[in-house]
Scaffold this active site. Structure first.
Site, PDB file in Angstrom:
ATOM      1  CG  HIS A 184     -14.266 -26.570 -49.542  1.00 35.19           C
ATOM      2  ND1 HIS A 184     -12.899 -26.566 -49.454  1.00 35.19           N
ATOM      3  CD2 HIS A 184     -14.622 -25.271 -49.706  1.00 35.19           C
ATOM      4  CE1 HIS A 184     -12.443 -25.322 -49.565  1.00 35.19           C
ATOM      5  NE2 HIS A 184     -13.477 -24.506 -49.726  1.00 35.19           N
TER       6      HIS A 184
ATOM      7  CB  CYS B 280     -10.889 -20.775 -51.317  1.00 31.42           C
ATOM      8  SG  CYS B 280     -11.161 -22.130 -50.163  1.00 31.42           S
TER       9      CYS B 280
ATOM     10  CG  HIS C  94     -16.167 -22.589 -53.253  1.00 36.08           C
ATOM     11  ND1 HIS C  94     -15.147 -21.902 -53.882  1.00 36.08           N
ATOM     12  CD2 HIS C  94     -15.718 -22.861 -52.002  1.00 36.08           C
ATOM     13  CE1 HIS C  94     -14.135 -21.777 -53.039  1.00 36.08           C
ATOM     14  NE2 HIS C  94     -14.457 -22.349 -51.884  1.00 36.08           N
ATOM     15  CD  GLU C  95     -18.387 -23.266 -49.111  1.00 35.14           C
ATOM     16  OE1 GLU C  95     -17.708 -24.023 -48.400  1.00 35.14           O
ATOM     17  OE2 GLU C  95     -17.977 -22.147 -49.473  1.00 35.14           O
TER      18      GLU C  95
HETATM   19 NI    NI Z   1     -13.412 -22.462 -50.107  1.00 34.17          NI
END
Ligand code: NI
Length: 168
Positions: free
Chosen positions: A134, A88, A130-131
């Site tokens: 976030h 990341c 993953h995004e």
């Molecule tokens: Ni990330």
């Protein structure tokens, strides 16, 4: 276009759920352009708005087929299993083997407010998950086992990685 500094752990903006985008305007289009430039400059395969200190549900990514953006996205379906190294931009230099579903489908909007769907396996499936993590205030660290996470947190705080090697 502009390149933003990338926020790194433990910046609190990274663990806050981001707010929905309400206005699909020129400012949003500019934000997305700047995020794409910042992502390529890093370089990374994805970047979420909280990573540049903007707590809004927007991310950009390029899993190999060119850049795209999603606004107010959610993961609507996942399947299969995959285990792969994942890093990341907000935890620079660290990689962990992370288990995730292999396939993911995400629904959201483009910068003009039209509904869009993106889906994929391997890198694409992983980037989408993953995004969107976030945007939900979730970092990679929360995907680690508690043992690995505790070790990682010690290292990130600059404490000795392990005393096991200090045997004399
Ligand atoms: Ni990330």
């Amino acid at each position: 276009m502009a390149i933003y500094p990338i926020r790194v752990f433990p910046d609190p903006v990274l663990t806050m759920p981001a707010a929905d985008v309400m206005e699909f305007d020129a400012a949003l289009a500019k934000l997305v352009d700047d995020m794409i430039e910042t992502m390529y400059d890093a370089p990374g395969v994805g970047l979420a708005a909280p990573q540049i200190g903007i707590s809004k549900r927007v991310f950009v990514a390029d899993a190999g087929d060119g850049p795209f953006a999603m606004v107010n996205p959610t993961v609507v379906e996942t399947s299969g299993k995959d285990k792969s190294d994942e890093g990341c931009l907000s935890i620079p230099g660290e990689y962990w083997v992370i288990k995730r579903p292999d396939y993911a489908r995400a629904e959201g909007f483009d910068i003009e407010g039209n509904p869009v769907t993106y889906e994929g396996v391997d890198l694409m499936g992983r980037v989408l998950q993953h995004e969107i993590d976030h945007l939900n205030g979730r970092l990679l660290l929360s995907r680690l086992s508690s043992r690995v996470r505790n070790q990682a947190l010690k290292e990130l705080r600059g404490e000795p990685a392990s005393r096991m090697n200090g045997r004399r």
